[in-house]
Design an enzyme around this catalytic site. Structure first.
Site, short mmCIF file in Angstrom:
data_model
loop_
_atom_site.label_atom_id
_atom_site.label_comp_id
_atom_site.label_asym_id
_atom_site.label_seq_id
_atom_site.Cartn_x
_atom_site.Cartn_y
_atom_site.Cartn_z
N ARG A 18 -23.00 12.85 16.08
CA ARG A 18 -22.21 13.70 15.18
C ARG A 18 -21.17 12.92 14.40
NH1 ARG A 18 -20.09 18.16 18.89
NH2 ARG A 18 -19.17 19.03 17.01
N ASN A 363 16.41 -18.82 -3.78
CA ASN A 363 16.24 -17.60 -4.56
C ASN A 363 15.00 -17.75 -5.44
OD1 ASN A 363 16.48 -15.55 -6.59
ND2 ASN A 363 18.59 -15.28 -5.90
#
Ligand code: UD1
Ligand code: CA
Length: 452
Positions: A18, A363
């Site tokens: 199923r 950064n």
């Protein structure tokens, strides 16, 4: 009980027709882990020192998964599927080598807790020969009913054989049973297949044991915990229960979930207290978040580590091998893969950082990309501490930027930049005085002539 040996037999031979799948049923996942993996975890936590998994023929993937999750487990092939007792018999080799306790579980019932299994084992230690885990079913249809008398279990009646009166019983068989190890071989050997389905029902062990004068009892469990999976809808409903349990557990342990119902966890997610998780975050497998970090909305993390006080997101993606250092910032639309972003570094906007190290306090400007792949091999980018990479830069790996390096915006960096050097890798700007006005005039004239 702690010194009694315990064998767990996990029945996983079902195809699960199923499910309409090419995968064995128990290989479908909940929280990113196959169903059978959840059951293996529970039995190991419940102290099973031996594990036997009954599989169907040609289920190599399932056998591989069992070997990975429970290396000491043995797999036993049940060729014909003649019922649950027949499936147990496939593991005869394992149970004939007597353990004090034998737990029998279904591989398609993934949410059963180790504590519950412990309770079954305690009943065995307290004198029971057979213990069946029962639950009060909201809708008992399809389940075996537990028929009790004077506090003992008399029989389990399968739906197909039950009388109308028996069908009204709501106390049902969860499918998890515990046996005294020396009782099991005879019980299995005596079970017959004289029933509506012509199957060997494990549930018949109850009556067989009673006839032998053994003590058979039931222990009550929670319906949510023992729900089994036969189709995709039940898979989804088990996933929902699993997620709910995860959310509650994290909140109890000190994690803030702003909108718990929108956050999804994996089976192995680790989050320390005082982490804040904003709405709509998905944790794939292998994530660890340290205390004090914040995972902002709509982020997706997988095989990643986020350190204390770091911020990830909103809309960030951490892929396998992302290591985010203390206090680092990973911002919106940033993807990090196999890269270490060291303490205090910032990658705040629209970047791809793969196969790299970003040194502490560096950064990385908006739109920076590490070109880590040439179509054949992956290459590393190493960025030293305190560096500054201007927006829209492309770092073509392998490449190294020394500590304090500065990359001008829009650069394509193809060779190493020494420490504290400025790298400019772009076409030079040229200004033509007055040319903009001249161009505008020309273009306006061209447009007007078309209209005419
Ligand atoms: C079974 C129980 C029922 C219980 C219910 C709980 C029996 C006879 N019935 O019914 O009392 O209420 O579970 O969910 O035990 N399996 C094999 N080989 C087989 C048959 C089954 O490995 O030959 C495995 C299946 O893969 C599955 C489990 O055993 O994981 C249960 O089998 P299933 O046919 O689903 O039993 P139910 O009818 O649900
Ligand atoms: Ca079933």
């Amino acid at each position: 009980m702690s010194n009694s040996s315990c064998l767990a037999i996990v029945l996983a031979a079902g195809l699960g027709t199923r499910m309409r799948s090419t995968l064995p049923k128990v290989m479908h996942e909940i929280g990113g882990l196959p169903l059978v993996g959840h059951v293996l975890n529970s039995v190991m936590h419940a102290g099973a020192d031996k594990v036997a998994v009954v599989v169907g023929p040609e289920m190599a993937k399932l056998e591989e998964h069992v070997a990975l999750r429970a290396p000491h487990a043995t797999c036993h092939v049940q060729v014909d599927r003649l019922g649950t007792a027949h499936a147990v018999k496939a593991a005869e080799e394992a149970y004939n080598d007597a353990s004090d306790h034998v737990l029998v579980l279904f591989g398609d019932t993934p949410l059963v807790k180790a504590d519950t299994l412990h309770r079954l084992r305690e009943r065995l230690s307290g004198g029971a020969d057979v213990v069946v885990l029962g639950f009060e079913a909201e809708n008992p249809f399809g389940y075996g009913r537990l028929l009790e008398s004077d506090g003992e279990l008399v029989a389990i009646r399968e739906e197909k054989e039950a009388t109308d009166e028996e069908r009204r019983v709501t106390l049902c068989n969860a499918g998890i049973m515990a046996f005294k190890g020396n009782a099991l071989p005879d019980l299995i050997a005596e079970i017959k297949n004289d029933n509506a389905k012509g199957e060997y029902y494990l549930t018949d062990a109850v009556e067989v044991a009673r006839n032998k004068g053994m003590k058979v009892v039931s222990e009550l469990g929670d319906e949510k915990e023992v729900q089994g999976i036969n189709n995709r809808a039940q898979l989804a409903s088990c996933e929902a229960v699993f997620q709910q349990v995860q959310r509650e557990t994290f909140m109890e342990n000190g994690v803030t979930l702003r909108a718990p119902e929108t956050v999804y966890f994996s089976f192995d997610t680790e989050i320390e207290p005082d982490v804040i998780v904003e709405p709509n975050v998905v944790f794939g497998p292998g994530v660890h978040v340290d205390g004090g970090a914040r995972i902002r909305a709509f982020s997706h993390l997988e095989n990643a580590h986020v350190s204390t006080d770091a911020t990830v997101g909103p809309y960030a993606r951490l892929r396998p091998g992302a290591e985010i250092g203390e206090g680092a910032h990973i911002g919106n639309f940033v993807e990090i893969k196999n890269a270490k972003v060291e303490a205090g570094a910032k990658v705040n906007h629209l970047s791809y950082i793969g196969d790299a190290r970003i040194g502490a306090k560096s950064n990385i400007g908006a739109g920076t990309i590490t070109c880590n792949y040439d179509g054949y091999l992956k290459h590393h980018t190493d960025i030293g501490a305190g560096s500054f990479v201007g927006s829209d830069s492309v770092l073509v790996a392998p490449v190294k930027l020394g500590d304090g390096a500065f990359v001008a915006a829009g650069s394509v960096v193809t060779f190493d930049v020494p420490a504290d050097a400025l790298a400019i890798g772009r076409g030079q700007q040229v200004n033509k005085e007055g040319r903009a006005a001249v161009m505008r005039e020309k273009l306006a004239a061209a447009k007007a002539s078309r209209k005419g």
